[in-house]
Scaffold this motif. Structure first.
Motif, PDB file in Angstrom:
ATOM      1  N   ILE A 288      -4.095  56.689 -18.590  1.00  0.00           N
ATOM      2  CA  ILE A 288      -3.467  57.372 -17.363  1.00  0.00           C
ATOM      3  C   ILE A 288      -4.275  58.214 -16.383  1.00  0.00           C
ATOM      4  CG2 ILE A 288      -1.720  59.263 -16.333  1.00  0.00           C
ATOM      5  CD1 ILE A 288      -0.980  59.223 -19.648  1.00  0.00           C
ATOM      6  N   ILE A 289      -5.934  58.749 -16.733  1.00  0.00           N
ATOM      7  CA  ILE A 289      -6.315  59.403 -15.864  1.00  0.00           C
ATOM      8  C   ILE A 289      -7.218  57.916 -14.734  1.00  0.00           C
ATOM      9  CG2 ILE A 289      -8.530  60.460 -15.606  1.00  0.00           C
ATOM     10  CD1 ILE A 289      -7.496  61.585 -17.691  1.00  0.00           C
ATOM     11  N   PHE A 290      -7.547  57.099 -15.994  1.00  0.00           N
ATOM     12  CA  PHE A 290      -8.497  55.225 -15.163  1.00  0.00           C
ATOM     13  C   PHE A 290      -7.546  54.826 -14.406  1.00  0.00           C
ATOM     14  CE2 PHE A 290      -9.065  50.481 -15.803  1.00  0.00           C
ATOM     15  CZ  PHE A 290     -10.307  50.814 -14.602  1.00  0.00           C
ATOM     16  N   ILE A 291      -6.219  54.908 -14.234  1.00  0.00           N
ATOM     17  CA  ILE A 291      -5.320  53.973 -13.581  1.00  0.00           C
ATOM     18  C   ILE A 291      -5.165  54.470 -12.059  1.00  0.00           C
ATOM     19  CG2 ILE A 291      -2.815  53.076 -13.291  1.00  0.00           C
ATOM     20  CD1 ILE A 291      -2.536  52.168 -16.291  1.00  0.00           C
TER      21      ILE A 291
ATOM     22  N   LEU B 190      -6.960  61.515 -26.611  1.00  0.00           N
ATOM     23  CA  LEU B 190      -7.439  61.208 -26.102  1.00  0.00           C
ATOM     24  C   LEU B 190      -8.192  59.697 -25.381  1.00  0.00           C
ATOM     25  CD1 LEU B 190     -10.186  62.011 -24.656  1.00  0.00           C
ATOM     26  CD2 LEU B 190     -11.705  60.999 -26.949  1.00  0.00           C
ATOM     27  N   PHE B 191      -7.442  58.653 -25.942  1.00  0.00           N
ATOM     28  CA  PHE B 191      -6.832  57.082 -25.325  1.00  0.00           C
ATOM     29  C   PHE B 191      -6.106  57.166 -24.427  1.00  0.00           C
ATOM     30  CE2 PHE B 191      -5.586  53.139 -25.913  1.00  0.00           C
ATOM     31  CZ  PHE B 191      -6.355  51.777 -25.793  1.00  0.00           C
ATOM     32  N   GLY B 192      -4.688  57.884 -24.738  1.00  0.00           N
ATOM     33  CA  GLY B 192      -4.229  57.711 -23.628  1.00  0.00           C
ATOM     34  C   GLY B 192      -4.278  58.638 -22.559  1.00  0.00           C
ATOM     35  N   ILE B 193      -4.839  60.049 -22.395  1.00  0.00           N
ATOM     36  CA  ILE B 193      -5.247  60.296 -21.530  1.00  0.00           C
ATOM     37  C   ILE B 193      -6.287  59.204 -20.361  1.00  0.00           C
ATOM     38  CG2 ILE B 193      -6.149  62.696 -20.394  1.00  0.00           C
ATOM     39  CD1 ILE B 193      -5.399  63.562 -22.957  1.00  0.00           C
TER      40      ILE B 193
ATOM     41  N   TRP C  91      -4.637  48.407 -26.354  1.00  0.00           N
ATOM     42  CA  TRP C  91      -4.991  48.757 -24.992  1.00  0.00           C
ATOM     43  C   TRP C  91      -3.476  48.974 -24.550  1.00  0.00           C
ATOM     44  CZ3 TRP C  91      -8.381  50.779 -21.608  1.00  0.00           C
ATOM     45  CH2 TRP C  91      -9.376  50.904 -21.802  1.00  0.00           C
ATOM     46  N   MET C  92      -2.658  48.138 -24.911  1.00  0.00           N
ATOM     47  CA  MET C  92      -1.563  46.892 -24.656  1.00  0.00           C
ATOM     48  C   MET C  92      -0.147  47.534 -24.980  1.00  0.00           C
ATOM     49  SD  MET C  92      -2.184  45.079 -22.048  1.00  0.00           S
ATOM     50  CE  MET C  92      -4.345  45.597 -20.927  1.00  0.00           C
TER      51      MET C  92
ATOM     52  N   TYR D 147       1.864  49.190 -16.522  1.00  0.00           N
ATOM     53  CA  TYR D 147       0.830  49.288 -17.566  1.00  0.00           C
ATOM     54  C   TYR D 147       1.166  51.157 -17.710  1.00  0.00           C
ATOM     55  CZ  TYR D 147      -3.111  50.039 -19.802  1.00  0.00           C
ATOM     56  OH  TYR D 147      -4.211  50.828 -20.898  1.00  0.00           O
ATOM     57  N   PHE D 148       1.284  51.557 -16.450  1.00  0.00           N
ATOM     58  CA  PHE D 148       1.252  52.618 -16.400  1.00  0.00           C
ATOM     59  C   PHE D 148       2.391  53.021 -16.672  1.00  0.00           C
ATOM     60  CE2 PHE D 148       2.338  56.870 -13.869  1.00  0.00           C
ATOM     61  CZ  PHE D 148       1.172  57.139 -14.044  1.00  0.00           C
ATOM     62  N   MET D 149       3.449  53.260 -16.035  1.00  0.00           N
ATOM     63  CA  MET D 149       4.875  53.813 -17.274  1.00  0.00           C
ATOM     64  C   MET D 149       4.812  53.274 -18.450  1.00  0.00           C
ATOM     65  SD  MET D 149       7.174  55.005 -14.930  1.00  0.00           S
ATOM     66  CE  MET D 149       8.384  54.534 -15.845  1.00  0.00           C
ATOM     67  N   ASN D 150       4.413  52.160 -18.838  1.00  0.00           N
ATOM     68  CA  ASN D 150       4.457  52.090 -20.857  1.00  0.00           C
ATOM     69  C   ASN D 150       3.492  52.754 -21.380  1.00  0.00           C
ATOM     70  OD1 ASN D 150       5.954  49.476 -21.862  1.00  0.00           O
ATOM     71  ND2 ASN D 150       5.461  48.848 -19.632  1.00  0.00           N
ATOM     72  N   ALA D 151       2.389  53.300 -20.326  1.00  0.00           N
ATOM     73  CA  ALA D 151       1.567  53.788 -21.249  1.00  0.00           C
ATOM     74  C   ALA D 151       2.188  55.628 -21.011  1.00  0.00           C
ATOM     75  CB  ALA D 151       0.054  53.992 -20.422  1.00  0.00           C
TER      76      ALA D 151
END
Length: 303
Positions: free
Chosen positions: A217-220, A211-214, A52-53, A197-201
């Motif tokens: 980002i969509i969640f945040i 799919l995991f990256g999307i 996740w991180m 966290y968003f910037m690192n993603a």
């Protein structure tokens, strides 16, 4: 010369020897098994957290030194303090605070109020008080969801630096851009964690499973949109049945997150002192703090 003869049943002899061996080494074996299970559980936890991180190239190095000690004590203690203060004002104060911001919180020594801004601790302590149950539940959800895994990876000192930088940035930004309103809630610190966290993603998007990256980002973006939308509604369009509070802390905390938070969270395996990006962010942050302090002393329209 005498000879001793053992007349015991061979099967009983074997059983007794096994029992003796268990008595001699049983405790050590049990401890080893328990330790192995604990290590296995800890490893699985860190493996999930690393996905996740961290980007893939950093996971192996992280897992080599990962451990469950110390636990994420900073974010847990902050959350306990915020929940305790909320319960105090919501239950034991005469003024009930479950739904909105009432007189109990408004007269609290923790809240940031423009007419009491000379009490400098309020620029930080406002994070302890919240305007209703929906306010604190939303903040606690995101704070624990992101804060615990972030602290497992980066430890309490770095997470505390990002969190408190967002809290201070939130109150100072509010004192400049919404200077006549008070401020409550931990949104500045929470948005600093989300910003980092968003910037690192985003930066490591290509290295993550698409799919995991999307999803991350969509969640945040979804959480921020709902929360900021609600804050804007409460600030500008909600019926004025109580004290109004500013929403600018969300923006100030987010900006602290995408600058200081991004630098800290992207340099988990390196010394921050040797990272020039960190010093650029810190100097820019301190310049903004100095400007905000001077504004509050000489230029603020608040009374």
């Amino acid at each position: 010369m005498s000879t001793e003869v053992d007349f015991r049943d061979p099967e009983n002899v074997e059983e007794e020897e096994e029992e003796e061996e268990e008595e001699e080494g049983g405790d050590g074996t049990g401890d080893e098994e328990r330790g192995s299970k604990a290590c296995s559980w800890c490893h699985r936890l860190h493996l999930s957290v690393s996905k996740w991180m961290l980007p893939p190239h950093a996971r192996d190095r992280y897992l080599e030194r990962a451990n469950c000690l110390p636990p994420p004590i900073f974010i847990i203690l902050v959350s306990i303090a915020e929940i305790s203060v909320f319960i105090y004002y919501a239950v034991w104060k005469p003024q009930k605070q479950w739904i909105t911001l009432g007189d109990g919180v408004w007269n609290s020594p923790f809240i940031y109020r423009p007419d009491k801004r000379e009490e400098a601790w309020r620029f930080i302590s406002y994070m302890l008080v919240h305007a209703g149950i929906q306010h604190i539940v939303g903040n606690m959800f995101m704070q624990l969801l992101l804060g615990i895994p972030l602290e497992l990876v980066h430890k309490g000192l770095r997470v505390g630096l990002v969190y408190l930088s967002g809290v201070i940035a939130g109150s100072l930004a509010s004192s400049i851009f919404d200077p006549t309103l008070g401020l409550v809630g931990a949104s500045g610190g929470v948005y600093a964690l989300m910003g980092g966290y968003f910037m690192n993603a985003v930066v490591n998007f290509k290295e993550m499973i698409p799919l995991f990256g999307i999803f991350r980002i969509i969640f945040i973006v979804l959480v921020v949109s709902i929360d900021v939308g609600f804050a804007l509604w409460r600030r500008f369009w909600a019926p004025t049945s109580g004290h109004s509070v500013s929403f600018v802390a969300h923006i100030g905390g987010g900006l602290a997150g995408i600058t200081i938070g991004y630098t800290v969270f992207s340099s988990y395996s390196a010394s921050l002192i040797k990272d020039p990006r960190f010093w650029v962010c810190i100097l820019a942050y301190l310049a903004c703090v100095v400007f905000a302090v001077l504004f509050n002393i000489f230029l603020s329209p608040a009374q």
